[in-house]
Enzyme design. Structure first.
Site, PDB file in Angstrom:
ATOM      1  N   HIS A  58       0.851  -1.144  -0.012  1.00  0.00           N
ATOM      2  CA  HIS A  58      -0.156   0.013   0.092  1.00  0.00           C
ATOM      3  C   HIS A  58       0.981   1.142   0.039  1.00  0.00           C
ATOM      4  CE1 HIS A  58      -3.599  -2.102   0.728  1.00  0.00           C
ATOM      5  NE2 HIS A  58      -2.936  -3.068   1.465  1.00  0.00           N
ATOM      6  N   LEU A  59       0.742   1.897  -1.127  1.00  0.00           N
ATOM      7  CA  LEU A  59       1.753   3.197  -0.946  1.00  0.00           C
ATOM      8  C   LEU A  59       1.003   4.499  -1.005  1.00  0.00           C
ATOM      9  CD1 LEU A  59       3.744   2.276  -4.278  1.00  0.00           C
ATOM     10  CD2 LEU A  59       4.229   2.341  -1.857  1.00  0.00           C
ATOM     11  N   ARG A  60      -0.578   4.373  -0.650  1.00  0.00           N
ATOM     12  CA  ARG A  60      -1.301   5.511  -0.253  1.00  0.00           C
ATOM     13  C   ARG A  60      -1.410   6.855  -1.149  1.00  0.00           C
ATOM     14  NH1 ARG A  60      -3.557   1.924   2.712  1.00  0.00           N
ATOM     15  NH2 ARG A  60      -2.732   1.288   4.601  1.00  0.00           N
ATOM     16  N   ASN A  90      -6.130   0.542  -3.248  1.00  0.00           N
ATOM     17  CA  ASN A  90      -7.417   1.418  -2.097  1.00  0.00           C
ATOM     18  C   ASN A  90      -6.662   2.675  -1.915  1.00  0.00           C
ATOM     19  OD1 ASN A  90      -5.274   0.158  -0.523  1.00  0.00           O
ATOM     20  ND2 ASN A  90      -6.517  -0.165   1.221  1.00  0.00           N
ATOM     21  N   ASP A 150      -8.585  -5.273  -2.531  1.00  0.00           N
ATOM     22  CA  ASP A 150      -7.987  -5.308  -0.893  1.00  0.00           C
ATOM     23  C   ASP A 150      -8.265  -4.226  -0.144  1.00  0.00           C
ATOM     24  OD1 ASP A 150      -6.231  -6.768   0.978  1.00  0.00           O
ATOM     25  OD2 ASP A 150      -5.025  -5.047   0.827  1.00  0.00           O
ATOM     26  N   HIS A 230      -2.874 -12.654   1.591  1.00  0.00           N
ATOM     27  CA  HIS A 230      -2.766 -12.819   3.019  1.00  0.00           C
ATOM     28  C   HIS A 230      -3.365 -13.901   3.498  1.00  0.00           C
ATOM     29  CE1 HIS A 230      -6.055 -10.011   2.967  1.00  0.00           C
ATOM     30  NE2 HIS A 230      -5.268  -8.922   2.859  1.00  0.00           N
ATOM     31  N   ASP A 303       1.982  -6.784   2.482  1.00  0.00           N
ATOM     32  CA  ASP A 303       0.772  -6.095   2.801  1.00  0.00           C
ATOM     33  C   ASP A 303       1.399  -4.791   3.899  1.00  0.00           C
ATOM     34  OD1 ASP A 303      -1.763  -5.045   3.217  1.00  0.00           O
ATOM     35  OD2 ASP A 303      -2.261  -6.759   4.595  1.00  0.00           O
TER      36      ASP A 303
HETATM   37  O1  DOR Z   1      -4.395  -4.640   7.501  1.00  0.00           O
HETATM   38  C1  DOR Z   1      -4.830  -4.235   6.655  1.00  0.00           C
HETATM   39  N1  DOR Z   1      -4.507  -2.943   5.849  1.00  0.00           N
HETATM   40  N2  DOR Z   1      -5.449  -5.076   5.713  1.00  0.00           N
HETATM   41  C2  DOR Z   1      -5.974  -4.630   4.599  1.00  0.00           C
HETATM   42  O2  DOR Z   1      -6.651  -5.506   3.995  1.00  0.00           O
HETATM   43  C3  DOR Z   1      -5.785  -3.257   4.107  1.00  0.00           C
HETATM   44  C4  DOR Z   1      -4.772  -2.615   4.677  1.00  0.00           C
HETATM   45  C5  DOR Z   1      -4.745  -1.270   4.444  1.00  0.00           C
HETATM   46  O3  DOR Z   1      -4.981  -0.665   3.126  1.00  0.00           O
HETATM   47  O4  DOR Z   1      -4.385  -0.532   5.523  1.00  0.00           O
HETATM   48 ZN    ZN Z   2      -6.313  -7.104   2.415  1.00  0.00          ZN
END
Ligand code: DOR
Ligand code: ZN
Length: 425
Positions: A58-60, A90, A150, A230, A303
């Site tokens: 996740h690079l946000r 996401n 995800d 995961h 993750d």
């Molecule tokens: O712990 C998690 N964080 N699980 C996920 O599926 C999404 C992720 C997030 O985007 O923070």
């Molecule tokens: Zn996930």
């Protein structure tokens, strides 16, 4: 372009040799190499691995640049030994159009520290109602091949079937976050003895296992590729084992934290241990480790889930789930697997590169191969200091832990992104 002569390195645990890196490739390999004008890297005691590939980062960016950016996450990845990462969809806005995936892809190129391969959303806005423009994302400059909601499960079986059918045309993959939403309403941690004692609402293992069981049947029916994000329970491993034995086109990942930590951590009420899927029991951890070794679980994926302080350092119930992973994944793999370099290369580089179709990655350092590689000092032990991490966030569950292995250098197409354990840029 500078040439690099890496002296005395052990390629995947073999006897020490030299590697000459020139023009983006491994130009030569063998003992006693010399090369005029090349920068020498003393690699005595170091192990060379193919650059690591993360299928789940996740690079946000766009949207939560306070927690991470493509650049800061790329730097964290390079420092962790990675040369390629797949960026989850996401973001805000969600990566559900060609425009957003191209933006992420372009930001990755500009940062130039790892190859950033965007993942596209399966459904519009991750809302689980309508398919996103999968074809447009596939045809875009980002050439998306993996799609995932995800953070959310594609819970509607009809939608999941359609998504699997759609991506079959270009051999794409649906990467599922397996979580039956009705079974996890209000869930705060793994459902079991600890949750009962703490009085926290539980997230039962069967909520994951039921979705995986359904999805392997759907993937089998459609003949498409499914990837399970995961995997966290012993029961999931058994579902996957049976599906693979039948020849279903399914691959699966496990995170470093699910290989190391258990739900007992929740007893601290420290939200740094809150993650989705939740930390499970010691029996689950043992089953995941065994599955990673025997191949039922194909890869380790981080993750990596950076969160801003205000989203994480609050009451458990309000904290966002997720933990940092990129800078500690290889040390944890070393801790869990020991110096089984071929296995580590298989699970953290070759197989993820093959699943994602990332050309030039996941190849053992050898003459003619693109110089995407990392040098590790297996003898070093390091204490994890959150303040020293390159990520913009601090939510590492390993703070203060001593882990084996130090990433000394990382090369991306022959250019160092990390040298002497420090980011070059
Ligand atoms: O712990 C998690 N964080 N699980 C996920 O599926 C999404 C992720 C997030 O985007 O923070
Ligand atoms: Zn996930």
């Amino acid at each position: 372009m500078t040439a690099y002569l890496i002296k005395g390195v052990s390629v995947l645990g073999a006897a020490p040799t030299d590697l000459l890196i020139r023009d983006g490739v491994v130009a030569e390999a063998g003992a006693g190499l010399s090369a005029a004008g090349a920068t020498t890297v003393d690699a005595a005691g170091l192990v060379a691995l193919p650059g690591l590939v993360d299928l789940h980062t996740h690079l946000r960016e766009p949207g939560r640049e306070d927690a991470e950016t493509v650049e800061s996450g790329s730097r964290a990845a390079a420092l962790g030994g990675y040369t390629a990462v797949c960026a989850m969809a996401n973001t805000s806005p969600v990566a559900d159009t060609a425009g957003v995936v191209e933006q992420v892809w372009r930001l990755g190129r500009e940062a130039g520290l790892v190859d950033v391969q965007p993942i596209g959303a399966v459904t519009v806005g991750l809302a689980g109602e309508r398919l996103a423009e999968l074809g447009a994302m596939a045809d875009s400059a980002a050439r998306v091949r993996i799609f995932s909601d995800d953070g959310h499960c594609v819970a509607d079986p009809r939608l999941m079937r359609r998504a699997l059918e759609y991506v079959k045309a270009f051999d794409g993959i649906i990467a599922q976050h397996a979580e039956e939403p009705r079974l996890t309403e209000g869930a705060q941690m793994h459902e079991g003895e600890v949750s009962t004692r703490l009085g926290l609402t539980g997230w039962p293992a069967v909520a994951e296992e039921a979705i995986i069981a359904r999805d392997v049947l759907l993937a089998e029916h459609v003949g498409s590729r499914l990837h399970v994000c995961h995997v966290s329970t012993a029961g999931s491993v058994e579902v996957l084992r049976q599906a693979k034995a039948r020849g279903v086109r399914v691959t699966a990942e496990v995170t470093p934290h699910h290989l190391l930590l258990t739900d007992a951590r929740a007893e601290t009420y420290d939200p740094v241990y809150k993650v989705n899927p939740p930390l499970r029991t010691a029996e689950d951890v043992a089953a995941l480790r065994a599955a990673l070794v025997d191949g039922v679980v194909d890869i380790v994926a981080t993750d990596h889930a950076p969160h801003a302080v205000e989203d994480k350092e609050c009451e458990w119930a309000y904290a966002r789930p997720g933990m940092l992973g990129l800078e500690t994944a290889l040390p944890i793999a070393l801790d869990v697997l020991g110096p089984r370099w071929d296995l580590i290369a298989e699970r953290m580089s070759r197989t993820p590169a093959r699943i994602a179709g990332l050309d030039g990655h996941g190849l053992d350092p050898a003459p003619g191969v693109p110089a995407n590689l990392t040098l590790v000092d297996p003898a070093a032990r390091r204490v994890v200091e959150p303040g020293e991490l390159a990520s913009r966030s601090r939510n590492t569950p390993y703070a203060g832990m001593t882990l084996p292995g130090r990433i000394v250098a990382t090369f991306l197409r022959g250019e160092p992104t990390v040298l002497d354990g420090k980011a070059v840029r």
